[in-house]
Design an enzyme around this catalytic site. Structure first.
Site, PDB file in Angstrom:
ATOM      1  N   ILE A  69      49.115  35.564  41.422  1.00 58.76           N
ATOM      2  CA  ILE A  69      49.283  36.930  40.901  1.00 58.76           C
ATOM      3  C   ILE A  69      47.989  37.715  40.866  1.00 58.76           C
ATOM      4  O   ILE A  69      47.990  38.907  40.583  1.00 58.76           O
ATOM      5  CB  ILE A  69      49.905  36.921  39.489  1.00 58.76           C
ATOM      6  CG1 ILE A  69      49.129  35.944  38.593  1.00 58.76           C
ATOM      7  CG2 ILE A  69      51.378  36.594  39.555  1.00 58.76           C
ATOM      8  CD1 ILE A  69      49.556  36.001  37.147  1.00 58.76           C
ATOM      9  N   GLY A  72      40.337  37.243  42.021  1.00 58.70           N
ATOM     10  CA  GLY A  72      39.123  37.981  41.667  1.00 58.70           C
ATOM     11  C   GLY A  72      37.910  37.328  42.268  1.00 58.70           C
ATOM     12  O   GLY A  72      38.016  36.408  43.083  1.00 58.70           O
ATOM     13  N   THR A  73      36.757  37.822  41.883  1.00 57.17           N
ATOM     14  CA  THR A  73      35.506  37.321  42.423  1.00 57.17           C
ATOM     15  C   THR A  73      35.296  35.861  42.062  1.00 57.17           C
ATOM     16  O   THR A  73      34.770  35.084  42.840  1.00 57.17           O
ATOM     17  CB  THR A  73      34.342  38.141  41.836  1.00 57.17           C
ATOM     18  OG1 THR A  73      34.741  39.504  41.808  1.00 57.17           O
ATOM     19  CG2 THR A  73      33.089  38.003  42.660  1.00 57.17           C
ATOM     20  N   SER A  75      37.792  33.804  40.639  1.00 58.16           N
ATOM     21  CA  SER A  75      39.001  33.060  40.292  1.00 58.16           C
ATOM     22  C   SER A  75      40.181  33.413  41.181  1.00 58.16           C
ATOM     23  O   SER A  75      40.185  34.440  41.853  1.00 58.16           O
ATOM     24  CB  SER A  75      39.387  33.401  38.853  1.00 58.16           C
ATOM     25  OG  SER A  75      39.823  34.740  38.795  1.00 58.16           O
ATOM     26  N   ASN A  76      41.173  32.511  41.141  1.00 61.48           N
ATOM     27  CA  ASN A  76      42.516  32.842  41.606  1.00 61.48           C
ATOM     28  C   ASN A  76      43.404  32.682  40.385  1.00 61.48           C
ATOM     29  O   ASN A  76      43.214  31.754  39.596  1.00 61.48           O
ATOM     30  CB  ASN A  76      42.971  31.872  42.691  1.00 61.48           C
ATOM     31  CG  ASN A  76      42.341  32.218  44.030  1.00 61.48           C
ATOM     32  OD1 ASN A  76      42.137  33.392  44.345  1.00 61.48           O
ATOM     33  ND2 ASN A  76      41.987  31.211  44.793  1.00 61.48           N
ATOM     34  N   LYS A  92      44.308  30.535  35.308  1.00 62.47           N
ATOM     35  CA  LYS A  92      43.161  31.097  36.029  1.00 62.47           C
ATOM     36  C   LYS A  92      42.297  29.942  36.520  1.00 62.47           C
ATOM     37  O   LYS A  92      41.704  29.216  35.726  1.00 62.47           O
ATOM     38  CB  LYS A  92      42.373  32.015  35.092  1.00 62.47           C
ATOM     39  CG  LYS A  92      41.161  32.666  35.718  1.00 62.47           C
ATOM     40  CD  LYS A  92      40.599  33.760  34.824  1.00 62.47           C
ATOM     41  CE  LYS A  92      39.325  34.343  35.386  1.00 62.47           C
ATOM     42  NZ  LYS A  92      38.837  35.486  34.608  1.00 62.47           N
ATOM     43  N   ASP A 187      33.149  44.654  31.273  1.00 66.52           N
ATOM     44  CA  ASP A 187      33.903  44.988  32.495  1.00 66.52           C
ATOM     45  C   ASP A 187      35.247  45.621  32.138  1.00 66.52           C
ATOM     46  O   ASP A 187      36.291  45.234  32.668  1.00 66.52           O
ATOM     47  CB  ASP A 187      34.102  43.751  33.369  1.00 66.52           C
ATOM     48  CG  ASP A 187      34.468  44.119  34.815  1.00 66.52           C
ATOM     49  OD1 ASP A 187      34.297  45.306  35.190  1.00 66.52           O
ATOM     50  OD2 ASP A 187      34.916  43.250  35.566  1.00 66.52           O
TER      51      ASP A 187
HETATM   52  N1  LIG Z   1      47.110  36.384  31.445  1.00 65.75           N
HETATM   53  C1  LIG Z   1      47.440  36.955  32.591  1.00 65.75           C
HETATM   54  N2  LIG Z   1      48.716  37.278  32.849  1.00 65.75           N
HETATM   55  C2  LIG Z   1      49.052  37.858  33.998  1.00 65.75           C
HETATM   56  N3  LIG Z   1      48.185  38.214  34.964  1.00 65.75           N
HETATM   57  C3  LIG Z   1      46.884  37.917  34.790  1.00 65.75           C
HETATM   58  C4  LIG Z   1      46.441  37.267  33.592  1.00 65.75           C
HETATM   59  N4  LIG Z   1      45.099  37.117  33.677  1.00 65.75           N
HETATM   60  C5  LIG Z   1      44.732  37.642  34.865  1.00 65.75           C
HETATM   61  N5  LIG Z   1      45.789  38.124  35.544  1.00 65.75           N
HETATM   62  C6  LIG Z   1      45.794  38.795  36.866  1.00 65.75           C
HETATM   63  O1  LIG Z   1      44.797  38.242  37.688  1.00 65.75           O
HETATM   64  C7  LIG Z   1      43.807  39.249  38.055  1.00 65.75           C
HETATM   65  C8  LIG Z   1      42.438  38.601  38.129  1.00 65.75           C
HETATM   66  O2  LIG Z   1      42.120  38.027  36.874  1.00 65.75           O
HETATM   67  P1  LIG Z   1      40.677  38.195  36.212  1.00 65.75           P
HETATM   68  O3  LIG Z   1      40.342  39.661  36.168  1.00 65.75           O
HETATM   69  O4  LIG Z   1      40.640  37.470  34.927  1.00 65.75           O
HETATM   70  O5  LIG Z   1      39.791  37.434  37.302  1.00 65.75           O
HETATM   71  P2  LIG Z   1      38.368  37.780  37.933  1.00 65.75           P
HETATM   72  O6  LIG Z   1      38.084  36.707  38.921  1.00 65.75           O
HETATM   73  O7  LIG Z   1      37.354  37.950  36.878  1.00 65.75           O
HETATM   74  O8  LIG Z   1      38.673  39.168  38.628  1.00 65.75           O
HETATM   75  P3  LIG Z   1      37.731  40.442  38.998  1.00 65.75           P
HETATM   76  O9  LIG Z   1      36.691  39.946  39.936  1.00 65.75           O
HETATM   77  O10 LIG Z   1      38.717  41.393  39.646  1.00 65.75           O
HETATM   78  O11 LIG Z   1      37.176  40.983  37.720  1.00 65.75           O
HETATM   79  C9  LIG Z   1      43.970  40.337  36.998  1.00 65.75           C
HETATM   80  O12 LIG Z   1      43.611  41.617  37.470  1.00 65.75           O
HETATM   81  C10 LIG Z   1      45.465  40.258  36.666  1.00 65.75           C
HETATM   82  O13 LIG Z   1      46.227  41.041  37.548  1.00 65.75           O
END
Ligand SMILES: Nc1ncnc2c1ncn2[C@@H]1O[C@H](COP(=O)(O)OP(=O)(O)OP(=O)(O)O)[C@@H](O)[C@H]1O
Length: 539
Positions: A69, A72-73, A75-76, A92, A187
């Site tokens: 779903i 990100g940078t 994570s998946n 995550k 952020d």
């Molecule tokens: N608890 C959750 N429930 C549903 N979707 C989620 C949840 N946590 C994260 N996501 C989805 O996953 C995406 C990426 O998560 P997150 O922002 O925590 O990761 P990231 O690697 O830090 O991303 P970025 O580099 O975009 O900041 C979120 O934009 C969201 O759409």
């Protein structure tokens, strides 16, 4: 005045069987034997024992992955089902390098920060799961159906004033809690504000968050916050900052919800500052003198701009203007606090914020869904390919530009720099460049645009970088102040060439420019270790 935030939980659903993750999903970290009976791997206990203290890891095979779903940078993110309880959760899967203690510590920081927080408007970390097969680490969260960026971009969605107040009230309540527990989010943006079907908003993604103690200020990196939501002091290189950086982002979100589109969509850091000064007015001479910010001499505009928030947003509800005006103050102290914002006239004036539970039920909408929708619309259909391409292409105004996270943009830079290093044989690799991750990188003026297709598109990126960076440099010549003329001229002439030789010269000049930037930002790199050290000691 206003409403009380609802605290309802997501409903539980029936359990299904788990499938093991596909091999390509597995990180390259070595699998390690559990350190003790609790089941945590030794590499995690050794480096981040505090983050996991008192918790027992779940096994990853207790969850069935249902769909990816988010990506990100660092994570998946997967929608998954807890096989034992049947509840749907978000998993995550964090990216890090288990053999690099600094990488593990950086990843563990998100866990420690999340464990400090407990509020209905902040995402709750329910636990951690470890895969015994791959040693992957998963953060287990309550599952949220939407994010604010995806919802705002969904076709036909337009928020009313009571709805905007409802979302903003929840955002500010969540921020008030974070700040009261000594956490800066760093952020805040629409895609990090998750919403469930009950209308509850929760601040998520604490990957860049940091702890702070207002009584004991320590330097932190300024390379945080997605560009469009980044406060001017960060763009100017501030390393001493506080809650004002989150309040600035909240001000951008408030205006964006009322306007229906982002208010400051800059493509480079220089352009971002320019947009801010055009809207919020140029800082006073007193500000420049007092702030002594590292990039002040490089980006100080020659032209003086008058503040024009009232004129720009003249159609907004009048009570919103004074809140926007204070949240978007150039001077961080004038932004006040989340508590002051919650007590502002905006929330006390009719029409009041609606109840979260009265918000419309939307089909699942995440920023990722909006991205996929745009991509699908952009792909010409079979009929279009036969000659009617125009009819199948979305019109530019139908496409909503999205904020590219600063880390992602800089990751692009990082990959290209690695290639440039190979091409030019200039070795500027330092440990501080490798960890902290790419978002800490100190370069200025990287174009962020819709055409970004990821780090693999080196040639395409090279061309757009060459033209847009120098165009934007021509626009704002201040960018180049402080760089030796030889580098600037080499870069400009190389940008004009299309031959192999030209590409190499461009690479050389950019690598040299990068050396200058590295030198300039070495202070930030050095402070990074300190930040982690202080983080560990603040309880
Ligand atoms: N608890 C959750 N429930 C549903 N979707 C989620 C949840 N946590 C994260 N996501 C989805 O996953 C995406 C990426 O998560 P997150 O922002 O925590 O990761 P990231 O690697 O830090 O991303 P970025 O580099 O975009 O900041 C979120 O934009 C969201 O759409």
């Amino acid at each position: 005045m206003g409403c009380v935030v609802s605290k309802r939980q997501a409903p539980a659903v029936a359990a299904e069987k788990e499938r093991p993750p596909p091999p390509h999903d597995r990180p390259r970290i070595p699998s390690a034997p559990p350190s003790d009976a609790s089941g945590w791997p030794a590499w995690l206990v050794a480096v981040a024992g505090d983050a996991i203290r008192g918790w027992t890891p779940r096994r990853a095979d207790c969850f069935q992955k249902l769909a990816k779903i988010g990506s990100g940078t660092y994570s998946n993110v997967y929608k998954a089902r807890d096989v034992e309880t049947g509840r749907v959760v978000a998993l995550k899967k964090v990216r890090f390098d288990a053999v690099e203690p600094e990488s593990v510590r950086f990843m563990a920081r998100e866990i420690t920060v999340l464990r400090r927080l407990d509020h209905p408007n902040v995402i709750r970390l329910e636990g951690l799961a470890i895969s015994r097969v791959s040693s992957a680490l998963y953060l287990v969260f309550e599952y949220m159906e939407h994010d604010l960026a995806g919802l705002a971009a969904a076709p036909g969605v337009h928020f009313t004033e009571p709805q905007v107040k409802c979302y903003m009230k929840q955002l500010l309540s969540g921020l008030e809690h974070c700040h009261s527990r000594g956490v800066l989010h760093r952020d805040i943006k629409g895609s990090n504000l998750l919403l469930d079907n009950e209308g509850t908003l929760k601040i998520a993604d604490f990957g860049l968050a940091s702890t702070f103690d207002p009584e004991r200020r320590v330097p932190m990196t300024s390379r945080v916050v997605t560009l469009w939501y980044r406060a001017p002091e960060l763009l100017l290189g501030a390393t001493y900052y506080g809650v004002g950086v989150d309040l600035w982002s909240a001000g951008c979100i408030l205006a964006e919800l009322l306007l229906g589109k982002p208010i400051l969509p800059g493509r480079t850091e220089v352009e971002q500052l320019h947009k801010i000064f055009k809207l919020c007015g140029s800082p006073s001479e007193k500000y420049w003198k007092k702030s002594k910010l590292p990039h002040a001499t490089i980006v100080k505009p020659k032209q003086n701009y008058k503040r024009c928030i009232g004129e720009t947003f003249k159609d907004f509800p009048p009570s919103s203007l004074s809140l926007i005006d204070s949240l978007l103050s150039i001077e961080p102290a004038d932004r006040g606090t989340a508590t002051a914002a919650l007590n502002s006239e905006f929330f006390a004036t009719e029409p009041c914020a609606c109840e979260p539970s009265s918000l419309p039920q939307y089909p699942p909408s995440k920023e990722m869904d909006a991205k996929l929708r745009d991509e699908k619309a952009r792909r010409p259909s079979a009929a279009g390919r036969k000659g009617n391409a125009e009819a199948t292409m979305p019109r530019a105004h139908n496409r909503r530009r999205r904020a590219v996270p600063a880390p992602e943009a800089n990751a692009e830079l990082q990959v290209n720099l690695e290639r440039m290093r190979l091409m030019t044989r200039i070795n500027v690799t330092t440990k501080s460049e490798k960890f902290p991750p790419p978002h800490q990188d100190g370069a200025v003026g990287i174009p962020l645009n819709d055409s970004y297709k990821g780090p693999s598109s080196f040639t395409a990126f090279d061309a757009s970088f060459a033209s847009s960076i120098f165009e934007s440099m021509e626009d704002s010549r201040n960018t180049l102040n402080g760089l030796p003329d030889a580098i600037v001229n080499a870069g400009k002439s190389a940008a004009r060439r299309t031959s192999k030789e030209g590409t190499q010269k461009l690479a050389t000049s950019l690598a040299l420019r990068r050396l200058v930037e590295l030198n300039r930002s070495s202070k930030v790199h050095r402070t990074r270790g300190k930040e982690l050290e202080v983080f560990g000691s603040v309880k």
